[in-house]
Design a protein around this motif. Structure first.
Motif, short mmCIF file in Angstrom:
data_model
loop_
_atom_site.label_atom_id
_atom_site.label_comp_id
_atom_site.label_asym_id
_atom_site.label_seq_id
_atom_site.Cartn_x
_atom_site.Cartn_y
_atom_site.Cartn_z
N UNK A 110 27.26 45.05 39.22
CA UNK A 110 28.67 45.20 38.89
C UNK A 110 29.19 43.81 38.53
N UNK A 111 29.55 43.66 37.27
CA UNK A 111 30.08 42.39 36.78
C UNK A 111 31.59 42.55 36.67
N UNK A 112 32.32 41.84 37.52
CA UNK A 112 33.77 41.96 37.54
C UNK A 112 34.39 41.13 36.43
N UNK A 113 35.58 41.53 36.01
CA UNK A 113 36.27 40.79 34.96
C UNK A 113 36.71 39.42 35.45
N UNK A 114 36.97 39.31 36.74
CA UNK A 114 37.32 38.03 37.34
C UNK A 114 36.05 37.19 37.43
N UNK A 115 35.93 36.16 36.62
CA UNK A 115 34.69 35.40 36.51
C UNK A 115 34.37 34.59 37.76
N UNK A 116 35.37 34.35 38.62
CA UNK A 116 35.11 33.58 39.83
C UNK A 116 34.44 34.43 40.91
N UNK A 117 34.47 35.75 40.74
CA UNK A 117 33.88 36.65 41.73
C UNK A 117 32.37 36.76 41.52
#
Length: 148
Positions: A110-117
């Motif tokens: 799962x690649x979140x849109x928030x790149x810091x996550x």
């Protein structure tokens, strides 16, 4: 038991849904155990069906393999079954088939849109089938006696 009690029990037994994900899901390829040349992994692609058929027939009839195992996962299960029945018909019903079904655990990133996550992983279940096919011993001895 009243209708309300039955409705309450039905609500309690519903499966949990996955939470909404703010990003994309990248499906990983399924893990395969070590394979032999006699293993055929079938896909949904209809254009490859004839090549799967030629390979299975060649292994069983021409190359003297004792058995061929056809593997199908998820949406490819009907193609695997179709291949097994077509192979059985092409060699004159002289094949024994042993079918096994099981469930395979697949993993997705799962690649979140928030790149810091961080990237997280989720597991899901999928159906699979294995069809082991072997020529009858009497037929095998006749075929390979003619080739010598």
């Amino acid at each position: 038991m009243s209708t309300q009690d039955e409705a309450a029990m039905a609500v309690d037994t519903e499966p949990e849904k996955r939470p909404h994900i703010d990003g994309t899901i990248k499906k990983r390829k399924p893990l395969r155990p070590s394979t032999s040349r006699a293993d055929i992994y079938v896909t949904r692609d209809r254009r490859k069906f004839n090549s799967f058929m030629r390979r299975a027939r060649k292994l069983l009839v021409e190359r003297n393999y004792p058995s061929v195992t056809i593997h199908g996962l998820g949406a490819a299960i009907p193609t695997a079954i179709k291949l097994a029945t077509a192979l059985k018909a092409s060699v004159g019903e002289q094949v024994t088939m042993e079918t096994t079904t099981h469930t395979v655990t697949l993993y997705d990133d799962i690649v979140l849109q928030d790149e810091s996550a961080d990237i997280s992983t989720q597991a899901r279940q999928n159906s699979a089938v294995q069809i082991k096919m072997a020529l009858d011993p009497a037929v095998r001895s006749k075929i390979f006696a003619r080739k010598r």
